[in-house]
Scaffold this motif. Structure first.
Motif, PDB file in Angstrom:
ATOM      1  N   CYS A 138       0.830  -1.213   0.000  1.00 52.83           N
ATOM      2  CA  CYS A 138       0.000   0.000   0.000  1.00 52.83           C
ATOM      3  C   CYS A 138       0.860   1.256   0.000  1.00 52.83           C
ATOM      4  N   LEU A 139       1.945   1.227   0.749  1.00 54.79           N
ATOM      5  CA  LEU A 139       2.848   2.372   0.798  1.00 54.79           C
ATOM      6  C   LEU A 139       3.440   2.638  -0.589  1.00 54.79           C
ATOM      7  N   GLY A 140       3.800   1.575  -1.292  1.00 47.53           N
ATOM      8  CA  GLY A 140       4.317   1.721  -2.647  1.00 47.53           C
ATOM      9  C   GLY A 140       3.281   2.289  -3.599  1.00 47.53           C
ATOM     10  N   LYS A 141       2.034   1.858  -3.463  1.00 43.93           N
ATOM     11  CA  LYS A 141       0.957   2.371  -4.330  1.00 43.93           C
ATOM     12  C   LYS A 141       0.679   3.838  -4.035  1.00 43.93           C
ATOM     13  N   MET A 142       0.817   4.258  -2.782  1.00 44.28           N
ATOM     14  CA  MET A 142       0.570   5.655  -2.414  1.00 44.28           C
ATOM     15  C   MET A 142       1.555   6.580  -3.121  1.00 44.28           C
ATOM     16  N   LYS A 143       2.713   6.059  -3.467  1.00 41.47           N
ATOM     17  CA  LYS A 143       3.733   6.827  -4.162  1.00 41.47           C
ATOM     18  C   LYS A 143       3.310   7.117  -5.608  1.00 41.47           C
ATOM     19  N   GLU A 144       2.460   6.249  -6.172  1.00 42.03           N
ATOM     20  CA  GLU A 144       2.100   6.327  -7.580  1.00 42.03           C
ATOM     21  C   GLU A 144       0.806   7.088  -7.860  1.00 42.03           C
ATOM     22  N   VAL A 145      -0.017   7.338  -6.853  1.00 38.36           N
ATOM     23  CA  VAL A 145      -1.352   7.904  -7.073  1.00 38.36           C
ATOM     24  C   VAL A 145      -1.511   9.220  -6.318  1.00 38.36           C
ATOM     25  N   SER A 146      -2.623   9.878  -6.565  1.00 37.31           N
ATOM     26  CA  SER A 146      -2.915  11.125  -5.845  1.00 37.31           C
ATOM     27  C   SER A 146      -4.424  11.230  -5.634  1.00 37.31           C
TER      28      SER A 146
ATOM     29  N   THR B 131      -8.146  11.069  -4.285  1.00 34.95           N
ATOM     30  CA  THR B 131      -8.946  10.095  -3.549  1.00 34.95           C
ATOM     31  C   THR B 131      -8.262   8.735  -3.493  1.00 34.95           C
ATOM     32  N   GLU B 132      -7.615   8.357  -4.592  1.00 31.54           N
ATOM     33  CA  GLU B 132      -6.927   7.061  -4.613  1.00 31.54           C
ATOM     34  C   GLU B 132      -5.849   6.990  -3.532  1.00 31.54           C
ATOM     35  N   TRP B 133      -5.154   8.109  -3.324  1.00 30.41           N
ATOM     36  CA  TRP B 133      -4.106   8.153  -2.312  1.00 30.41           C
ATOM     37  C   TRP B 133      -4.693   7.861  -0.934  1.00 30.41           C
ATOM     38  N   TYR B 134      -5.851   8.445  -0.651  1.00 27.69           N
ATOM     39  CA  TYR B 134      -6.488   8.229   0.654  1.00 27.69           C
ATOM     40  C   TYR B 134      -6.962   6.789   0.815  1.00 27.69           C
ATOM     41  N   LEU B 135      -7.445   6.179  -0.272  1.00 31.63           N
ATOM     42  CA  LEU B 135      -7.882   4.785  -0.198  1.00 31.63           C
ATOM     43  C   LEU B 135      -6.704   3.862   0.093  1.00 31.63           C
ATOM     44  N   TRP B 136      -5.594   4.067  -0.624  1.00 40.31           N
ATOM     45  CA  TRP B 136      -4.410   3.248  -0.361  1.00 40.31           C
ATOM     46  C   TRP B 136      -3.861   3.549   1.036  1.00 40.31           C
ATOM     47  N   GLY B 137      -3.984   4.810   1.471  1.00 41.60           N
ATOM     48  CA  GLY B 137      -3.558   5.174   2.817  1.00 41.60           C
ATOM     49  C   GLY B 137      -4.371   4.462   3.879  1.00 41.60           C
ATOM     50  N   ALA B 138      -5.662   4.329   3.642  1.00 41.94           N
ATOM     51  CA  ALA B 138      -6.519   3.595   4.580  1.00 41.94           C
ATOM     52  C   ALA B 138      -6.114   2.123   4.625  1.00 41.94           C
ATOM     53  N   GLY B 139      -5.839   1.546   3.461  1.00 45.12           N
ATOM     54  CA  GLY B 139      -5.365   0.163   3.409  1.00 45.12           C
ATOM     55  C   GLY B 139      -4.049  -0.007   4.153  1.00 45.12           C
ATOM     56  N   PHE B 140      -3.167   0.986   3.989  1.00 45.18           N
ATOM     57  CA  PHE B 140      -1.889   0.981   4.699  1.00 45.18           C
ATOM     58  C   PHE B 140      -2.107   0.950   6.215  1.00 45.18           C
ATOM     59  N   LEU B 141      -2.978   1.826   6.702  1.00 44.73           N
ATOM     60  CA  LEU B 141      -3.224   1.902   8.145  1.00 44.73           C
ATOM     61  C   LEU B 141      -3.863   0.631   8.691  1.00 44.73           C
ATOM     62  N   VAL B 142      -4.797   0.064   7.946  1.00 44.20           N
ATOM     63  CA  VAL B 142      -5.451  -1.181   8.382  1.00 44.20           C
ATOM     64  C   VAL B 142      -4.431  -2.317   8.449  1.00 44.20           C
ATOM     65  N   CYS B 143      -3.646  -2.467   7.388  1.00 42.46           N
ATOM     66  CA  CYS B 143      -2.637  -3.537   7.367  1.00 42.46           C
ATOM     67  C   CYS B 143      -1.591  -3.327   8.454  1.00 42.46           C
ATOM     68  N   LEU B 144      -1.169  -2.083   8.642  1.00 46.97           N
ATOM     69  CA  LEU B 144      -0.184  -1.777   9.675  1.00 46.97           C
ATOM     70  C   LEU B 144      -0.713  -2.140  11.064  1.00 46.97           C
ATOM     71  N   ALA B 145      -1.938  -1.720  11.358  1.00 45.17           N
ATOM     72  CA  ALA B 145      -2.527  -2.003  12.669  1.00 45.17           C
ATOM     73  C   ALA B 145      -2.687  -3.510  12.892  1.00 45.17           C
ATOM     74  N   LEU B 146      -3.219  -4.212  11.894  1.00 46.55           N
ATOM     75  CA  LEU B 146      -3.402  -5.660  12.049  1.00 46.55           C
ATOM     76  C   LEU B 146      -2.071  -6.380  12.196  1.00 46.55           C
ATOM     77  N   SER B 147      -1.090  -5.966  11.417  1.00 46.30           N
ATOM     78  CA  SER B 147       0.221  -6.592  11.501  1.00 46.30           C
ATOM     79  C   SER B 147       0.829  -6.425  12.891  1.00 46.30           C
ATOM     80  N   MET B 148       0.755  -5.228  13.429  1.00 51.08           N
ATOM     81  CA  MET B 148       1.339  -4.961  14.750  1.00 51.08           C
ATOM     82  C   MET B 148       0.588  -5.688  15.868  1.00 51.08           C
TER      83      MET B 148
END
Length: 130
Positions: free
Chosen positions: A19-27, A29-46
């Motif tokens: 998700c972090l890599g995808k956030m680099k490529e988009v801007s 609304t898409e950036w916020y969607l990938w950012g949300a995915g990043f936060l969800v995955c980060l929280a679950l992983s931790m």
């Protein structure tokens, strides 16, 4: 059971790196969607990592977690059709008259149109490389 939790945590680590890599490529609304995915995955992983180390030694669990995450991050993108690193090398690019089968998964054969093409051509011999 905690080994399974640790493995799942490693997959979520791959997810937040992807998700972090995808956030680099988009801007936008898409950036916020990938950012949300990043936060969800980060929280679950931790959370899952914290659960796993309740019974597993941190010196073992942490390298396994990071290893799974790193491996998933590196291997996960090579099968994506849109990835610039999955394109053909110049010397192996198909020439006129050759068939091109897109690889969409890790397997070069499963889930491709190869079987349909070979049946349509009534082929009994193939040459593959890669």
């Amino acid at each position: 059971m905690n080994w399974i939790i640790l493995i799942v945590a490693g997959f979520f680590e791959s997810g937040f790196a992807f998700c972090l890599g995808k956030m680099k490529e988009v801007s936008g609304t898409e950036w916020y969607l990938w950012g949300a995915g990043f936060l969800v995955c980060l929280a679950l992983s931790m959370v899952l990592l914290a659960k796993a180390v309740q019974t597993l030694p941190i010196g073992t669990a942490y390298p396994v977690w990071t290893g799974i995450g790193a491996l998933g991050t590196v291997l996960g993108v090579h099968c994506m059709e849109s990835n610039p690193y999955s394109d053909y090398a110049k010397l192996t690019y198909p020439i006129k008259g050759e068939y091109l089968i897109s690889k969409r998964r890790y397997s070069a054969f499963f889930g491709t149109d190869l079987e349909i093409l070979l049946k349509g051509l009534k082929a009994n011999t193939t040459i593959t490389y890669g």
